[in-house]
Design an enzyme around this catalytic site. Structure first.
Site, PDB file in Angstrom:
ATOM      1  N   CYS A   1       6.939  -9.494   1.261  1.00 51.39           N
ATOM      2  CA  CYS A   1       6.913  -8.753   0.148  1.00 51.39           C
ATOM      3  C   CYS A   1       8.289  -8.151  -0.029  1.00 51.39           C
ATOM      4  O   CYS A   1       8.971  -7.640   0.965  1.00 51.39           O
ATOM      5  CB  CYS A   1       6.056  -7.465   0.580  1.00 51.39           C
ATOM      6  SG  CYS A   1       5.922  -6.619  -0.591  1.00 51.39           S
TER       7      CYS A   1
ATOM      8  N   VAL B   1       5.411  -1.297  -6.094  1.00 50.84           N
ATOM      9  CA  VAL B   1       4.410  -0.707  -5.571  1.00 50.84           C
ATOM     10  C   VAL B   1       4.558  -0.252  -4.199  1.00 50.84           C
ATOM     11  O   VAL B   1       4.081   0.998  -3.747  1.00 50.84           O
ATOM     12  CB  VAL B   1       2.824  -1.327  -6.089  1.00 50.84           C
ATOM     13  CG1 VAL B   1       1.869  -0.471  -5.283  1.00 50.84           C
ATOM     14  CG2 VAL B   1       2.747  -1.544  -7.303  1.00 50.84           C
TER      15      VAL B   1
ATOM     16  N   THR C   1       6.949 -12.939  -5.216  1.00 47.22           N
ATOM     17  CA  THR C   1       7.775 -12.307  -6.064  1.00 47.22           C
ATOM     18  C   THR C   1       9.122 -12.593  -5.657  1.00 47.22           C
ATOM     19  O   THR C   1       9.511 -12.611  -4.427  1.00 47.22           O
ATOM     20  CB  THR C   1       7.557 -11.004  -6.598  1.00 47.22           C
ATOM     21  OG1 THR C   1       7.499 -10.062  -5.429  1.00 47.22           O
ATOM     22  CG2 THR C   1       5.888 -10.681  -7.114  1.00 47.22           C
TER      23      THR C   1
ATOM     24  N   GLY D   1       5.142 -13.065 -12.775  1.00 44.47           N
ATOM     25  CA  GLY D   1       5.024 -13.569 -14.311  1.00 44.47           C
ATOM     26  C   GLY D   1       5.593 -14.826 -14.550  1.00 44.47           C
ATOM     27  O   GLY D   1       5.957 -15.469 -14.011  1.00 44.47           O
TER      28      GLY D   1
END
Length: 303
Positions: free
Chosen positions: A129, A71, A194, A218
């Protein structure tokens, strides 16, 4: 006695289930699905000094047991957030933690100054990030103990509220980075962000994401999160906010046993907007079944 109450640094939370930055909008968008005040706390989408459009599409792709996102920190910017988003957030009955990111030390400082007099519960520094360019070498702040320490120390000198340091698992010695953040005054260590990954369309023979790479999140990364939390908990005393693949109460308890004082639900929000309350309900059931309070299970994995 509330068996799910917990402390996260200076914060007292009625329960240990929060929502991770970037997965829950600015904190109010999910109100139509459940009462956000049921949560232990809310972490906003990461804010930058100026508005960002983020990366070009496609920027999200599903992967086995998770997803990749690129994103690119799309957000309205600090000024618009304070004008349009904060009024609604300020009346919530749970702690609101604001996530911020800068591309230089000075940008973190400039953002922190704008929150110096705003009664947020805490600031979370997104130092890790993987979906944006970080300049020379493309290393994020959290891949350097010195840079991590410099940013945390600078922000701590500006704000009076607790400061969370969100770190990356993609380092050779995560406990050393976490110790640098703690030594600089971080009140909480957020683990993990992540991990960079890539998906290729074998028919087109091109990357699926326009950005080429994205952050893997996830259930696929939960074992990595558990390992990182356990390693850091063994090395420093600073409280840990655990995240990485939490989609059930059992997942949450796994991170807690590894050393997290609280957890945040992230990717699960995308496929089930009620995931956080379902995680909380299952965690409550597990604690009741064990007959133990949450605080008695933090870091209590038997080795």
């Amino acid at each position: 006695m509330n068996t799910t109450s917990t402390t996260l640094g200076p914060l007292t939370l009625k329960n240990p289930v929060l929502v991770a930055a970037g997965t829950f909008g600015y904190g109010l968008e999910f109100q139509e699905f459940f009462d956000v005040n049921l949560l232990g706390g809310v972490i906003t989408k990461t804010l930058t000094l100026k508005p960002r459009d983020g990366n070009p599409a496609p920027r999200v792709v599903e992967t086995p047991s998770g997803m990749l996102n690129a994103v690119g920190l799309q957000n309205v910017g600090v000024e618009a957030f304070l004008k349009d988003k904060w009024p609604g957030l300020s009346v919530l009955k749970v702690p609101v933690i604001v996530s911020i990111a800068g591309f230089t030390d000075q940008e973190f400082i400039d953002i922190a100054k704008q929150f110096a007099e705003i009664p947020v519960a805490a600031l979370e520094l997104n130092l890790s990030c993987p979906n944006v360019s970080h300049g020379a070498g493309n290393r994020c702040f959290a891949q350097s103990a010195e840079q991590t320490q410099a940013v945390v120390r600078a922000v701590k000198q500006i704000v009076k509220v607790p400061v969370f340091a969100k770190l990356s698992p993609e380092v050779a010695d995560l406990p050393a980075i976490a110790k640098a953040a703690a030594d600089a005054g971080a009140d909480v260590i957020t683990l993990i962000n992540t991990m960079a990954g890539m998906v290729i369309d074998v028919d087109k023979e091109t990357p699926v994401l326009a950005n080429r790479t994205g952050g893997l999140s996830g259930p696929a990364i939960r074992p990595i999160a558990v390992r990182c939390i356990w390693e850091v908990h063994q090395s420093i005393k600073t409280p840990i906010l655990g995240l990485g693949g939490v989609a059930s109460g059992r997942d949450a308890l796994e991170l807690i046993l590894a050393g997290a004082s609280a957890v945040a639900v992230g990717t699960a929000n995308f496929w089930n907007p009620r995931a956080p309350v379902m995680v909380l309900e299952e965690l409550n059931h597990l604690l009741s079944k064990k007959g133990k309070a949450l605080k008695d299970l933090v870091g209590k994995v038997t080795i």
